[in-house]
Write an enzyme that holds these catalytic residues in place. Structure first.
Site, mmCIF file in Angstrom:
data_model
loop_
_atom_site.group_PDB
_atom_site.id
_atom_site.type_symbol
_atom_site.label_atom_id
_atom_site.label_comp_id
_atom_site.label_asym_id
_atom_site.label_seq_id
_atom_site.Cartn_x
_atom_site.Cartn_y
_atom_site.Cartn_z
ATOM 1 N N SER A 135 -6.326 5.415 10.916
ATOM 2 C CA SER A 135 -7.270 5.563 9.800
ATOM 3 C C SER A 135 -8.608 4.938 10.178
ATOM 4 O O SER A 135 -8.705 3.734 10.429
ATOM 5 C CB SER A 135 -6.712 4.875 8.548
ATOM 6 O OG SER A 135 -7.766 4.663 7.640
ATOM 7 N N HIS A 175 -7.192 10.105 10.636
ATOM 8 C CA HIS A 175 -7.081 10.011 9.178
ATOM 9 C C HIS A 175 -8.401 9.513 8.602
ATOM 10 O O HIS A 175 -8.921 8.470 9.006
ATOM 11 C CB HIS A 175 -5.932 9.056 8.846
ATOM 12 C CG HIS A 175 -5.601 8.940 7.390
ATOM 13 N ND1 HIS A 175 -4.810 9.860 6.725
ATOM 14 C CD2 HIS A 175 -5.956 8.014 6.462
ATOM 15 C CE1 HIS A 175 -4.680 9.488 5.451
ATOM 16 N NE2 HIS A 175 -5.366 8.374 5.263
ATOM 17 N N ASP A 201 -10.409 8.510 5.158
ATOM 18 C CA ASP A 201 -10.204 8.102 3.773
ATOM 19 C C ASP A 201 -11.473 8.265 2.952
ATOM 20 O O ASP A 201 -12.488 7.627 3.227
ATOM 21 C CB ASP A 201 -9.754 6.638 3.729
ATOM 22 C CG ASP A 201 -8.340 6.484 4.245
ATOM 23 O OD1 ASP A 201 -7.422 7.065 3.631
ATOM 24 O OD2 ASP A 201 -8.150 5.809 5.277
ATOM 25 N N MET A 221 -13.166 7.860 -0.714
ATOM 26 C CA MET A 221 -12.984 7.145 -1.991
ATOM 27 C C MET A 221 -14.247 7.245 -2.829
ATOM 28 O O MET A 221 -15.356 7.200 -2.292
ATOM 29 C CB MET A 221 -12.683 5.668 -1.718
ATOM 30 C CG MET A 221 -11.478 5.452 -0.837
ATOM 31 S SD MET A 221 -11.096 3.705 -0.654
ATOM 32 C CE MET A 221 -9.716 3.798 0.490
ATOM 33 N N HIS A 267 -7.980 12.398 3.448
ATOM 34 C CA HIS A 267 -7.229 11.878 2.305
ATOM 35 C C HIS A 267 -8.229 11.626 1.178
ATOM 36 O O HIS A 267 -9.020 10.681 1.251
ATOM 37 C CB HIS A 267 -6.525 10.577 2.760
ATOM 38 C CG HIS A 267 -5.782 9.862 1.693
ATOM 39 N ND1 HIS A 267 -5.327 8.564 1.851
ATOM 40 C CD2 HIS A 267 -5.392 10.233 0.441
ATOM 41 C CE1 HIS A 267 -4.698 8.170 0.755
ATOM 42 N NE2 HIS A 267 -4.735 9.162 -0.117
ATOM 43 N N MET A 326 -9.215 10.310 -2.166
ATOM 44 C CA MET A 326 -8.859 9.409 -3.267
ATOM 45 C C MET A 326 -10.001 9.465 -4.269
ATOM 46 O O MET A 326 -10.771 8.513 -4.429
ATOM 47 C CB MET A 326 -8.636 7.989 -2.728
ATOM 48 C CG MET A 326 -7.336 7.855 -1.953
ATOM 49 S SD MET A 326 -7.355 6.468 -0.809
ATOM 50 C CE MET A 326 -8.195 7.234 0.568
ATOM 51 N N MET A 380 2.047 7.104 -0.477
ATOM 52 C CA MET A 380 1.330 5.830 -0.341
ATOM 53 C C MET A 380 2.325 4.676 -0.384
ATOM 54 O O MET A 380 3.141 4.584 -1.301
ATOM 55 C CB MET A 380 0.315 5.660 -1.483
ATOM 56 C CG MET A 380 -0.844 6.633 -1.461
ATOM 57 S SD MET A 380 -1.772 6.674 0.085
ATOM 58 C CE MET A 380 -2.335 4.969 0.239
ATOM 59 N N ASP A 387 1.328 6.121 4.312
ATOM 60 C CA ASP A 387 0.009 5.499 4.442
ATOM 61 C C ASP A 387 -0.029 4.167 3.701
ATOM 62 O O ASP A 387 0.176 4.125 2.493
ATOM 63 C CB ASP A 387 -1.018 6.482 3.834
ATOM 64 C CG ASP A 387 -2.456 6.031 3.994
ATOM 65 O OD1 ASP A 387 -2.707 5.019 4.672
ATOM 66 O OD2 ASP A 387 -3.333 6.713 3.427
HETATM 67 C C1 DX5 Z 1 -5.753 2.966 1.785
HETATM 68 C C2 DX5 Z 1 -6.021 4.114 2.707
HETATM 69 C C3 DX5 Z 1 -5.383 3.926 4.021
HETATM 70 C C4 DX5 Z 1 -5.838 2.698 4.776
HETATM 71 C C5 DX5 Z 1 -4.628 2.195 5.478
HETATM 72 O O1 DX5 Z 1 -6.081 3.261 0.509
HETATM 73 O O2 DX5 Z 1 -5.562 5.334 2.164
HETATM 74 O O3 DX5 Z 1 -5.437 5.083 4.841
HETATM 75 O O4 DX5 Z 1 -6.869 2.911 5.681
HETATM 76 O O5 DX5 Z 1 -4.908 0.972 6.044
HETATM 77 P P1 DX5 Z 1 -3.755 0.017 6.596
HETATM 78 O O6 DX5 Z 1 -2.998 0.787 7.623
HETATM 79 O O7 DX5 Z 1 -4.504 -1.144 7.143
HETATM 80 O O8 DX5 Z 1 -2.885 -0.342 5.425
HETATM 81 ZN ZN ZN Z 2 -5.397 7.079 3.593
#
Ligand code: DX5
Ligand code: ZN
Length: 221
Positions: free
Chosen positions: A8, A32, A34, A36, A65, A67, A136, A174
Site C-alpha cells: 500500500s 494498492h 488508498d 480517502m 481502494h 474509502m 478490512m 487489508d
Molecule cells: C487503511 C488502508 C490500508 C493501509 C494499510 O485504511 O486501507 O491499505 O494502507 O496499512 P497497514 O498495512 O500499515 O495496516
Molecule cells: Zn487499503
C-alpha cells in the site's frame, strides 16, 4: 493457490513516489492505492490525479481502494486514471450492483470492500457481481494499525460462500498484515495481501515482501 502481495503506497514517502514505486516494481504483484475523502473515513489521501501520475512510472496492476462516499460518482475518474481494480465500500454505496457493473464495463476488476464490523451476510447478493472482496482487518483510515483478529472467522465465512456457490471471487485482506498475521488470513482463504507499513515502512522492501511470502508459502486454506 498463488498468494499476491499488494504494497500500500499510503506508507510510502509521498515526496518521492516514483522512486518508492520503483523499490517494489519487480517484487510486488499489485500496487494498492488508498483513496480517502475525509467523510467516509477521518483522513484524506490521494485522488485520480496522483494515480494518473503514478501510472506513468509503473507497470504493476493498480488496485484502487476507494474509502469515499458516493463512490459511483468517481468510478469514471479512476478508470481514466488507469485503475485495473477498483473496490468500493458496501457501507458507502446503496446501489452496489450498478456501481460494480460500471467498474466492469470500464474494463477493471470490481471489488466490494467490507469494514470489520460489517457481517459477511451483507455480501449475500452482491458477491455474485464482483471479482473480489476486500476484507478490512482494521477500521479504514490509517496505516500502521493493529490487526483485528476476530475478523478471521469472517474471512473463512466469505471463503466458504465463494466455494459453495462456485464463484470466481478472490479474497483480499487489508490492515495490519505482516509476516506474523498473514498465515491466519491465508489459512482462512485470503489470497491477496495488502501491506502498508510492513512493506513501505521497512528499509529493504524486497526483503519485506519476501518475508510475507515466506510466512505463507506452506499455509493452506
Ligand atoms: C487503511 C488502508 C490500508 C493501509 C494499510 O485504511 O486501507 O491499505 O494502507 O496499512 P497497514 O498495512 O500499515 O495496516
Ligand atoms: Zn487499503
Amino acid at each position: 493457490m498463488t498468494i499476491q502481495i499488494a504494497p500500500s503506497l499510503m506508507s510510502a514517502d509521498f515526496t518521492r513516489l516514483a522512486d518508492e514505486i520503483a523499490t517494489v516494481e519487480s517484487v510486488a504483484d499489485l500496487l494498492h492505492l488508498d483513496v480517502m475523502d475525509g467523510h467516509f473515513v477521518p483522513n484524506m489521501t490521494i485522488g485520480p490525479a496522483v494515480i494518473k501520475a503514478c501510472r506513468k512510472v509503473s507497470k504493476l496492476p493498480f488496485d484502487c481502494h476507494l474509502m469515499i462516499e458516493h463512490p459511483q460518482d468517481y468510478i469514471g475518474a479512476f478508470l481514466d486514471a488507469g485503475a485495473d481494480m477498483i473496490s468500493i465500500h458496501i457501507e458507502a454505496e446503496p446501489h452496489l450492483q450498478r456501481a460494480l457493473q460500471m467498474i466492469r464495463d470500464g474494463g477493471a476488476k470490481a471489488g466490494i470492500a467490507i469494514n470489520p464490523a460489517t457481517p459477511a451476510e451483507s455480501l449475500s447478493t452482491a458477491i455474485e457481481f464482483c471479482d473480489y472482496v476486500l476484507v478490512m482487518t482494521v477500521n479504514p483510515g490509517f496505516g500502521g494499525q493493529k490487526f483485528i483478529e476476530p475478523v478471521v472467522p469472517k474471512i473463512r465465512q466469505i471463503h466458504r460462500m465463494v466455494v459453495e456457490r462456485g464463484l470466481k471471487v478472490a479474497i483480499e485482506v487489508d490492515g495490519g498484515i505482516d509476516a506474523t498475521t498473514a498465515p491466519a488470513v491465508v489459512s482462512a482463504g485470503a489470497t491477496v495481501l495488502v501491506a502498508g507499513s510492513a512493506v513501505f515502512g521497512q528499509k529493504d522492501r524486497r526483503r519485506a515482501i519476501e518475508m510475507i511470502r515466506n510466512a505463507v508459502v506452506s499455509v493452506k486454506a
